[in-house]
Scaffold this active site. Sequence first.
Site, PDB file in Angstrom:
ATOM      1  N   GLY A 162      -7.667   9.286  -0.038  1.00  0.00           N
ATOM      2  CA  GLY A 162      -8.049  10.113   1.101  1.00  0.00           C
ATOM      3  C   GLY A 162      -8.201  11.594   0.774  1.00  0.00           C
ATOM      4  O   GLY A 162      -8.298  12.425   1.665  1.00  0.00           O
ATOM      5  N   HIS A 206       0.848  -1.202   0.000  1.00  0.00           N
ATOM      6  CA  HIS A 206       0.000   0.000   0.000  1.00  0.00           C
ATOM      7  C   HIS A 206       0.881   1.249   0.000  1.00  0.00           C
ATOM      8  O   HIS A 206       1.951   1.265   0.616  1.00  0.00           O
ATOM      9  CB  HIS A 206      -0.918  -0.005   1.226  1.00  0.00           C
ATOM     10  CG  HIS A 206      -1.996   1.027   1.123  1.00  0.00           C
ATOM     11  ND1 HIS A 206      -1.770   2.345   1.429  1.00  0.00           N
ATOM     12  CD2 HIS A 206      -3.281   0.946   0.708  1.00  0.00           C
ATOM     13  CE1 HIS A 206      -2.889   3.030   1.211  1.00  0.00           C
ATOM     14  NE2 HIS A 206      -3.821   2.204   0.777  1.00  0.00           N
ATOM     15  N   SER A 242     -10.534   7.255  -2.992  1.00  0.00           N
ATOM     16  CA  SER A 242     -11.764   8.023  -2.854  1.00  0.00           C
ATOM     17  C   SER A 242     -12.964   7.387  -3.565  1.00  0.00           C
ATOM     18  O   SER A 242     -13.775   8.076  -4.175  1.00  0.00           O
ATOM     19  CB  SER A 242     -11.548   9.471  -3.328  1.00  0.00           C
ATOM     20  OG  SER A 242     -10.575  10.104  -2.515  1.00  0.00           O
ATOM     21  N   GLU A 284       0.708   3.918   1.555  1.00  0.00           N
ATOM     22  CA  GLU A 284       1.032   4.450   2.889  1.00  0.00           C
ATOM     23  C   GLU A 284       2.191   3.682   3.506  1.00  0.00           C
ATOM     24  O   GLU A 284       2.997   4.253   4.251  1.00  0.00           O
ATOM     25  CB  GLU A 284      -0.218   4.406   3.781  1.00  0.00           C
ATOM     26  CG  GLU A 284      -1.213   5.500   3.364  1.00  0.00           C
ATOM     27  CD  GLU A 284      -2.666   5.155   3.608  1.00  0.00           C
ATOM     28  OE1 GLU A 284      -2.960   4.230   4.386  1.00  0.00           O
ATOM     29  OE2 GLU A 284      -3.529   5.817   2.989  1.00  0.00           O
TER      30      GLU A 284
END
Length: 272
Positions: A192, A117, A231, A119
């Site tokens: 996000g 991912h 999103s 992140e």
Amino acid sequence: MVFIHHKHYSNKFLSSKKDKITLRRPFIAANWKMNKTIPETREFLKEFVLLAEDATDVDIAVAPPFTSLSAAAESVKGTNIKIAAQDIFYEEKGAFTGEISPAMILDCGCSHVIIGHSERRQYFNETDEVINKKVKAAKNNGVGVIFCIGESLAERESGKTFDVLKMEIEKGLENIGGDNIVVAYEPVWAIGTGRTAAPSQAQEAHAYIKDRLRVLYGNKADENRIIYGGSVTPENVDSLMACEDVDGALVGGASLNAESFARIIKFKKIKK
Ligand code: 13P
């Protein structure tokens, strides 16, 4: 914000519209990230299991934090909902303080794991090499992989989207067979931010990813699902799922509410 538009990318190979219907069931997964305690997990799933009962033509997975995996697995027992971990370490066992092995997530009732991912790449310095080891470890243990790739805003704006995707696929999946791998295309600028990729942008990237997978796996690549993340909401899921090469979604924020995630797994098929 200015986007440089790539020249339209479309599959060089056979159109995969038919393949999508015959080979690939939609796969929609919730990535809860660092959200929800054990009681919150149970509460969500109590509601969601009922809402998802009639969603029989889609594969559904929920990825809670490690601490909630066992409770989640218990809550979905007897349903079609699968449980995924958000990461694993690639070693089997040993002196790796804080890490979790593939066998440990299996133990908790997981069938899948999210690997790479953005992140994790961004905040925990995960490299393509580390990600490759993690994908190998998951597959060696029979865990299904949700393998994440995607470009940053700067990379998109400087026209490097395809180069980034190519590199992440080549390095992340080096010497790894294609079975049991779902690729998640998650443009970092859409995560996000409330800024979803337009369906045409998603389709273009997915078509490119499909071609890269065909280079690795030949026609077998038509069985790999490529899902979109960034999103995704109840409002935009239908138009994203209408894209030829979009086989599902990886949902962050909008998966934290049971009703909202239920609407997403029950996306409406739009005729084009
Ligand atoms: P959001 O849906 O919150 O943008 O997150 C997407 C994501 O990172 C899923 O893995």
